[in-house]
Scaffold this motif. Structure first.
Motif, PDB file in Angstrom:
ATOM      1  N   MET A  34       2.944   0.721   0.344  1.00 55.31           N
ATOM      2  CA  MET A  34       1.706   0.514   0.981  1.00 55.31           C
ATOM      3  C   MET A  34       1.351  -0.920   1.443  1.00 55.31           C
ATOM      4  O   MET A  34       2.083  -1.890   0.598  1.00 55.31           O
ATOM      5  CB  MET A  34       0.364   1.102   0.161  1.00 55.31           C
TER       6      MET A  34
ATOM      7  N   GLN B  78      -2.040   5.486   3.741  1.00 53.31           N
ATOM      8  CA  GLN B  78      -2.719   4.280   4.284  1.00 53.31           C
ATOM      9  C   GLN B  78      -3.384   4.590   5.596  1.00 53.31           C
ATOM     10  O   GLN B  78      -4.189   3.615   5.878  1.00 53.31           O
ATOM     11  CB  GLN B  78      -2.010   2.897   4.305  1.00 53.31           C
TER      12      GLN B  78
ATOM     13  N   ASN C 173       2.875   7.893  -1.479  1.00 47.47           N
ATOM     14  CA  ASN C 173       2.320   7.141  -0.383  1.00 47.47           C
ATOM     15  C   ASN C 173       2.116   7.963   0.937  1.00 47.47           C
ATOM     16  O   ASN C 173       1.583   7.530   2.217  1.00 47.47           O
ATOM     17  CB  ASN C 173       3.178   5.922   0.042  1.00 47.47           C
TER      18      ASN C 173
ATOM     19  N   SER D 295      -4.436   0.111  -3.312  1.00 47.51           N
ATOM     20  CA  SER D 295      -5.655   0.947  -3.052  1.00 47.51           C
ATOM     21  C   SER D 295      -5.508   2.120  -4.162  1.00 47.51           C
ATOM     22  O   SER D 295      -4.685   2.753  -4.166  1.00 47.51           O
ATOM     23  CB  SER D 295      -5.891   1.716  -1.712  1.00 47.51           C
TER      24      SER D 295
ATOM     25  N   ASN E 176     -10.167  -2.688  -1.496  1.00 49.02           N
ATOM     26  CA  ASN E 176      -8.790  -2.646  -1.940  1.00 49.02           C
ATOM     27  C   ASN E 176      -8.419  -3.995  -2.887  1.00 49.02           C
ATOM     28  O   ASN E 176      -9.127  -5.118  -2.752  1.00 49.02           O
ATOM     29  CB  ASN E 176      -7.725  -3.027  -0.836  1.00 49.02           C
TER      30      ASN E 176
ATOM     31  N   ASN F   1      -8.941   3.387   1.180  1.00 52.76           N
ATOM     32  CA  ASN F   1      -8.255   2.447   1.873  1.00 52.76           C
ATOM     33  C   ASN F   1      -8.862   1.057   2.213  1.00 52.76           C
ATOM     34  O   ASN F   1      -8.721   0.568   3.195  1.00 52.76           O
ATOM     35  CB  ASN F   1      -7.416   2.786   2.978  1.00 52.76           C
TER      36      ASN F   1
END
Length: 218
Positions: free
Chosen positions: A65, A107, A9, A69, A161, A122
């Motif tokens: 997150m 993100q 992430n 995504s 997403n 994203n």
């Protein structure tokens, strides 16, 4: 070859410094990047390392997150992120840097360039806004007088997403060139004038879920 692994992430970037010389008429000024920091901090960088995977886990918010995504960044991409991601990574209460380069949340990444290809990340879209006095003729009567409404054309968009923590939805009806409506709260430039690397055109960045509607003129 040396392979650098970073936490899931997150993304490691090397900031690309903006030119802090500006000209007004024939006079040259050296810009202090701490002045109007929001407008002058560098938000573009080269990707040095990407995570093995992105985690979206409704059972573990602190390690997840905020949306589901796909992982689309690659090492070597040029990526644009949010102002706060860079600021928090370099000067926040819990700075995250490797050899002076910020480690930012995936993100927070908005869009990337890979050669001539543009990849919106994203669920973000890039909108070229239309001045308020110019768009009234493009809208139905019941939308023209809304003080909080803005209008623009989609110039770049990517993969929707799949899911959000707050149960928002990314609609897949939007396409390049669509005329769309959005609230003024989303009038956030991808770059300010002193940062312009992506485009000389003003572009607002927002997620698909922030778009109110698509205007279709038959």
């Amino acid at each position: 070859p040396i392979i650098m692994r970073i936490p899931y992430n997150y993304v490691l970037i090397e900031p690309i410094k903006s030119d802090n010389e500006i000209f007004i008429g024939m006079k040259k000024f050296i810009l202090d990047n701490e002045y109007l920091e929001l407008q002058n901090i560098t938000v573009v960088g080269k990707v040095l390392a990407v995570p093995d995977e992105l985690i979206f886990d409704r059972m573990n918010y602190n390690h997840s997150m905020e949306w589901d995504s796909p992982m689309e960044l690659k090492v070597g991409d040029i990526v644009w992120s949010t102002y706060m991601a860079v600021k928090n990574a370099t000067s926040g209460q819990d700075p995250k840097v490797i050899d002076g380069n910020p480690v930012i949340p995936y993100q927070s990444c908005i869009v990337a360039k890979r050669g001539d290809d543009v990849i919106c990340l994203n669920g973000f879209v890039l909108i070229e806004p239309i001045k308020r006095g110019d768009f009234c003729g493009l809208l139905p009567d019941y939308l023209k007088d809304s003080p909080n409404l803005n209008v623009g054309y989609i110039r770049h968009l990517g993969t929707p997403n799949k899911e959000y923590w707050d149960n928002s939805v990314d609609d897949d009806m939007f396409s390049f060139g669509d005329l769309v409506c959005f609230e003024n709260i989303n009038n956030i430039p991808l770059e300010y004038e002193t940062q312009r690397f992506f485009s000389d055109t003003l572009l607002f960045r927002m997620q698909r879920r922030d778009l109110i509607c698509k205007v279709i003129n038959d």
